[in-house]
Design an enzyme around this catalytic site. Structure first.
Site, PDB file in Angstrom:
ATOM      1  CG  HIS A  50      -2.325   0.476   0.924  1.00 14.46           C
ATOM      2  ND1 HIS A  50      -2.791   1.704   1.336  1.00 14.46           N
ATOM      3  CD2 HIS A  50      -3.354  -0.094   0.247  1.00 14.46           C
ATOM      4  CE1 HIS A  50      -4.061   1.858   0.942  1.00 14.46           C
ATOM      5  NE2 HIS A  50      -4.412   0.782   0.268  1.00 14.46           N
TER       6      HIS A  50
ATOM      7  CG  HIS B 176      -6.589  -0.551  -8.251  1.00 17.36           C
ATOM      8  ND1 HIS B 176      -7.204   0.681  -8.122  1.00 17.36           N
ATOM      9  CD2 HIS B 176      -6.269  -0.927  -6.986  1.00 17.36           C
ATOM     10  CE1 HIS B 176      -7.241   1.020  -6.844  1.00 17.36           C
ATOM     11  NE2 HIS B 176      -6.689   0.067  -6.124  1.00 17.36           N
TER      12      HIS B 176
HETATM   13 MG   LIG Z   1      -3.333  -1.490  -3.670  1.00 19.23          MG
END
Ligand SMILES: [Mg+2]
Length: 382
Positions: A185, A285
């Site tokens: 992240h 994504h």
């Molecule tokens: Mg991600």
């Protein structure tokens, strides 16, 4: 056919939907959003639609270049997400006009379905073993979780041990062959990323994601040399031009363009095809809504190097509203044995429940990214 009008709907949990109308009664839907900046992207959509109202919606390639090039300044999350949502809506119109799913107009499908993965653990992963077991019992064969909480540039081995323990618990719960993706992240900086990647190797992750922030992509080379785990990145990269250097550098194994952030169907198809020539896989994504997912599936159908699709059903962000709430036929996103079929209805292959969209647009949302700080008071990457 001409574009005559458009409407934006800011709906929970944190999404923005766009409806474009034509003089022939055909409408198209798109999802132009950067999470936490819905109003800003909405303003960019309004500015871009000034050019498009009155134009032929079928000239998508030309409209894309007008939106991208004719504004002089280009790229970045806001503009490219606005373009993305408009582009999706134009493809939806084109598909409905020709009575064909978008994938047919992109060259036809090279697959009938695509593997999907489920999120477990949320932002501060805990009790992930039980969550992983549940997801596998629901039929998923691949999972994704956050690797760590906040981590300073140089941090303690205690946090590394905690991360490793969580991933060990998941591996133990699901057995040796379920795919486990671990999202760093962008919370991890290069020095700790090398350590963490190495320590995770025994648990055979499917990939590690954003091991460093995209602005530090040159550091991926060093991380790749420290581990054999496939490296994924790309949710914060917005065009072919953002991707070219990581591909040339050979730093990545999997790219993750977001169909609502990286210029839409038109641009993501090109980004993914460009990656194919570098033997790099793609996993679009999509922690977003139904229009974004539908756009992903249309592109997934036509791109050989896509191997898995993110989707947001039950994701930790979807408090109060979820993926299926806004579509009429919920069976289009029915997962079977960890796969979803490519929708074959016209356009994006989903029918929006407009009444529900209007109702929930009145509720709206004010979603903002959490602000995290380290123990010493400094800002932490979320
Ligand atoms: Mg991600």
């Amino acid at each position: 056919m001409k574009i005559i009008s458009y409407e934006l709907f800011q709906v929970p949990p944190r999404w923005l939907f766009l409806k474009i109308e034509t003089d022939e009664g055909i409408v198209g839907w798109g999802e132009p959003i950067i999470e936490g900046r819905a109003e800003t992207v909405g303003t960019a959509v309004r500015e871009l639609m000034e050019y498009l109202v009155g134009k032929d919606p079928l000239r998508i390639e030309d409209h894309w270049h007008l939106m991208y090039r004719a504004g002089f300044y280009r790229g970045g999350p806001i503009l490219m997400s606005a373009i993305a949502g408009i582009d999706q809506a134009l493809w939806d119109i084109k598909g409905k006009y020709y009575n064909a799913p978008v994938y047919q107009l992109l060259g036809g499908a090279c697959r009938d379905s695509i593997k999907v993965y489920s999120w477990i653990g949320g932002d501060r992963p805990s009790d992930v073993g039980a969550a992983a077991k549940e997801a596998v019992e629901a039929g998923f064969t691949a999972l994704k979780m956050n690797g760590t909480e906040e981590l300073q540039m140089i941090d303690s081995y205690e946090k590394i041990d905690q991360a490793v323990e969580r991933i060990a618990a998941v591996r133990e719960a699901v057995g040796p062959y379920i795919g486990i993706a671990i999202d760093f992240h962008g919370r991890v900086h290069k020095p700790m990323a090398k350590i963490l990647a190495k320590e995770l190797e025994p648990y055979r992750p499917m990939f590690i994601e954003e091991p460093v922030l995209p602005e530090n992509n040159e550091a991926l080379k060093e991380i790749a040399m420290a581990t054999n785990i496939p490296i994924a990145t790309g949710e914060r990269m917005f065009s072919r031009w953002d991707y070219k250097n990581v591909l040339i550098g050979g730093y990545v194994d999997i790219i993750q363009p977001d169909l609502s952030h990286a210029g839409g169907i038109t641009e993501c198809k090109k980004i993914i095809s460009m990656a194919e020539a570098f033997d790099v896989a793609a996993a679009p994504h999509c922690p977003l809504g139904p229009i974004a997912l539908a756009a992903c599936l249309q592109v997934d159908a036509t791109c050989y190097n896509v191997f898995i699709q993110e989707q947001s059903l039950g994701i930790h962000y979807n408090q109060g509203s979820d993926l299926l709430d806004y579509i009429v036929d919920k069976s289009v996103f029915k997962y079977k044995d960890g796969y979803v079929k490519i929708p074959d209805g016209p356009g994006l292959g989903i029918e929006m429940d407009e009444e529900r969209v209007r109702e929930l647009a009145k509720v709206g949302h004010h979603w903002r990214n959490p602000v995290w700080r380290h123990k010493d008071g400094s800002i932490a990457e979320w």
